[in-house]
Each structure stands twice: as structure tokens, then as C-alpha cells.
Design an enzyme around this catalytic site. Sequence first.
Site, PDB file in Angstrom:
ATOM      1  N   LYS A  13       0.815  -1.222   0.000  1.00 24.03           N
ATOM      2  CA  LYS A  13       0.000   0.000   0.000  1.00 24.03           C
ATOM      3  C   LYS A  13       0.851   1.277   0.000  1.00 24.03           C
ATOM      4  O   LYS A  13       2.050   1.227   0.305  1.00 24.03           O
ATOM      5  CB  LYS A  13      -0.936  -0.036   1.207  1.00 24.03           C
ATOM      6  CG  LYS A  13      -1.899  -1.240   1.154  1.00 24.03           C
ATOM      7  CD  LYS A  13      -2.945  -1.187   2.249  1.00 24.03           C
ATOM      8  CE  LYS A  13      -3.861  -2.389   2.171  1.00 24.03           C
ATOM      9  NZ  LYS A  13      -4.982  -2.298   3.115  1.00 24.03           N
ATOM     10  N   TYR A  53     -12.556  -2.146  -3.579  1.00 21.36           N
ATOM     11  CA  TYR A  53     -13.026  -2.235  -2.190  1.00 21.36           C
ATOM     12  C   TYR A  53     -14.552  -2.103  -2.073  1.00 21.36           C
ATOM     13  O   TYR A  53     -15.050  -1.780  -0.994  1.00 21.36           O
ATOM     14  CB  TYR A  53     -12.324  -1.180  -1.339  1.00 21.36           C
ATOM     15  CG  TYR A  53     -10.905  -1.562  -0.952  1.00 21.36           C
ATOM     16  CD1 TYR A  53     -10.662  -2.691  -0.178  1.00 21.36           C
ATOM     17  CD2 TYR A  53      -9.813  -0.796  -1.349  1.00 21.36           C
ATOM     18  CE1 TYR A  53      -9.369  -3.055   0.201  1.00 21.36           C
ATOM     19  CE2 TYR A  53      -8.510  -1.149  -0.970  1.00 21.36           C
ATOM     20  CZ  TYR A  53      -8.310  -2.281  -0.202  1.00 21.36           C
ATOM     21  OH  TYR A  53      -7.036  -2.640   0.179  1.00 21.36           O
ATOM     22  N   PHE A  61     -15.213   3.515   7.079  1.00 24.08           N
ATOM     23  CA  PHE A  61     -13.857   3.844   6.636  1.00 24.08           C
ATOM     24  C   PHE A  61     -13.694   3.828   5.111  1.00 24.08           C
ATOM     25  O   PHE A  61     -12.607   4.075   4.607  1.00 24.08           O
ATOM     26  CB  PHE A  61     -12.839   2.903   7.292  1.00 24.08           C
ATOM     27  CG  PHE A  61     -13.079   1.427   7.039  1.00 24.08           C
ATOM     28  CD1 PHE A  61     -12.688   0.826   5.855  1.00 24.08           C
ATOM     29  CD2 PHE A  61     -13.679   0.635   8.017  1.00 24.08           C
ATOM     30  CE1 PHE A  61     -12.906  -0.522   5.624  1.00 24.08           C
ATOM     31  CE2 PHE A  61     -13.894  -0.725   7.802  1.00 24.08           C
ATOM     32  CZ  PHE A  61     -13.505  -1.304   6.592  1.00 24.08           C
ATOM     33  N   ASN A 116      -2.197  -0.289   6.688  1.00 21.64           N
ATOM     34  CA  ASN A 116      -1.679  -1.540   7.236  1.00 21.64           C
ATOM     35  C   ASN A 116      -0.722  -2.277   6.298  1.00 21.64           C
ATOM     36  O   ASN A 116      -0.646  -3.502   6.297  1.00 21.64           O
ATOM     37  CB  ASN A 116      -2.843  -2.444   7.681  1.00 21.64           C
ATOM     38  CG  ASN A 116      -3.751  -2.842   6.541  1.00 21.64           C
ATOM     39  OD1 ASN A 116      -3.608  -2.325   5.434  1.00 21.64           O
ATOM     40  ND2 ASN A 116      -4.670  -3.752   6.781  1.00 21.64           N
ATOM     41  N   HIS A 119      -2.186  -5.653   1.482  1.00 15.63           N
ATOM     42  CA  HIS A 119      -3.461  -6.369   1.341  1.00 15.63           C
ATOM     43  C   HIS A 119      -3.154  -7.813   0.993  1.00 15.63           C
ATOM     44  O   HIS A 119      -2.173  -8.087   0.298  1.00 15.63           O
ATOM     45  CB  HIS A 119      -4.296  -5.746   0.216  1.00 15.63           C
ATOM     46  CG  HIS A 119      -5.456  -6.595  -0.199  1.00 15.63           C
ATOM     47  ND1 HIS A 119      -6.631  -6.621   0.501  1.00 15.63           N
ATOM     48  CD2 HIS A 119      -5.593  -7.481  -1.226  1.00 15.63           C
ATOM     49  CE1 HIS A 119      -7.463  -7.483  -0.077  1.00 15.63           C
ATOM     50  NE2 HIS A 119      -6.852  -8.011  -1.128  1.00 15.63           N
ATOM     51  N   GLU A 130      -9.362 -10.970  -7.750  1.00 17.28           N
ATOM     52  CA  GLU A 130      -8.455  -9.824  -7.563  1.00 17.28           C
ATOM     53  C   GLU A 130      -7.279  -9.882  -8.543  1.00 17.28           C
ATOM     54  O   GLU A 130      -6.874  -8.844  -9.096  1.00 17.28           O
ATOM     55  CB  GLU A 130      -7.976  -9.787  -6.109  1.00 17.28           C
ATOM     56  CG  GLU A 130      -9.121  -9.444  -5.157  1.00 17.28           C
ATOM     57  CD  GLU A 130      -8.771  -9.575  -3.680  1.00 17.28           C
ATOM     58  OE1 GLU A 130      -9.649  -9.273  -2.852  1.00 17.28           O
ATOM     59  OE2 GLU A 130      -7.629  -9.971  -3.345  1.00 17.28           O
TER      60      GLU A 130
END
Length: 145
Positions: A13, A53, A61, A116, A119, A130
Site C-alpha cells: 500500500k 473495495y 472507513f 496496514n 493487502h 483480484e
Amino acid sequence: MSQKGNITFTMIKPGAIANEHMGSIMNMISKAGFWIAAIKFIKLSQKQAEEFYLVHKDRPFYGSLVEFMTSGPIIVAVLEKDNAVSDYRKLIGATDPSKAEDGTIRKIFAESIERNAVHGSDSNENAIIEADFFFARSERFDRII
Ligand code: CMP
């Protein structure tokens, strides 16, 4: 799907890229026995981030997550290994880094539950969806030995 193992999909990320952890994270992935079957360095568009997402669109969020995920370049990759999805989830640790085990990628590199570091797909079915979201068949290279 590969004949030699199964696949998972990962993103490194924007926060982890900006903090120059790309090399360290890729090294941990390789050392854990994953074959990098496909990889790109890209910046997500708003549309791509919203679509990727979409399952979280009703979560509080969602807007912030889309903004974060479009804030800078990311790595997207397809990883191949036996038990790829579950082994990769063990390697990255819990979504919330405060709950991640020592030595996991998120424990080491995450800044917060949103930022974080990485993914990882949560099922074999989603790994395929994905991976197909970002990679054409001609951009993927299954392990041959
Ligand atoms: P990821 O594994 O990419 O899947 C969904 C993402 O939403 C997750 O990692 C985090 O970046 C983010 N996320 C999940 N839960 C929260 C939360 N409670 N607050 C903020 N972001 C979250």
C-alpha cells in the site's frame, strides 16, 4: 490457476511504498516461499480503488480507505505457493497491526489499521477475482520448476 500451487493477490500500500519498505516486504515474501507470478508498480484511479473495495462501501472507513489507496503508487502482485491464501495471511498478520503477531509484515511495517502496509486475499475465490482485476493472462508467469 497454476498447476504447481495456488495463488493469492497482494498489494503493497501507499504508506509502505512512501516509507521505502517495498524491498524489505518483497524479500519477506520471497523468503517465505512465494513465487512472484505477476507484478506491477501502479497508481490506482479513484474508480479502481472504489471498485476493488466495493464490498466495504457501507463501512465508515470506505471513503478514507479509497482516498488513502489513491494517494500514491502501490505494488500489485500475484503470488503462487501451496496454500497461498492462508500462508500469506499468516505472513502478513492481522488486519489491525496492534493484533498482528510479532514478525509479521503488518506488525513490522503497518502504521495503523487503515495504513496496514499490505493487502492479502481472504479466499481462493477472491484471489482469482483480484488477480484478474489487475493482470491479463499474458502478464502472468506460473512457476515452471
Ligand atoms: P485490506 O486487507 O486491504 O482490506 C480492507 C482494508 O480496509 C483493510 O486492509 C484496511 O486497510 C481497511 N480497514 C479495515 N478495517 C478498518 C477499520 N476499522 N478502520 C479503518 N480501515 C480499516
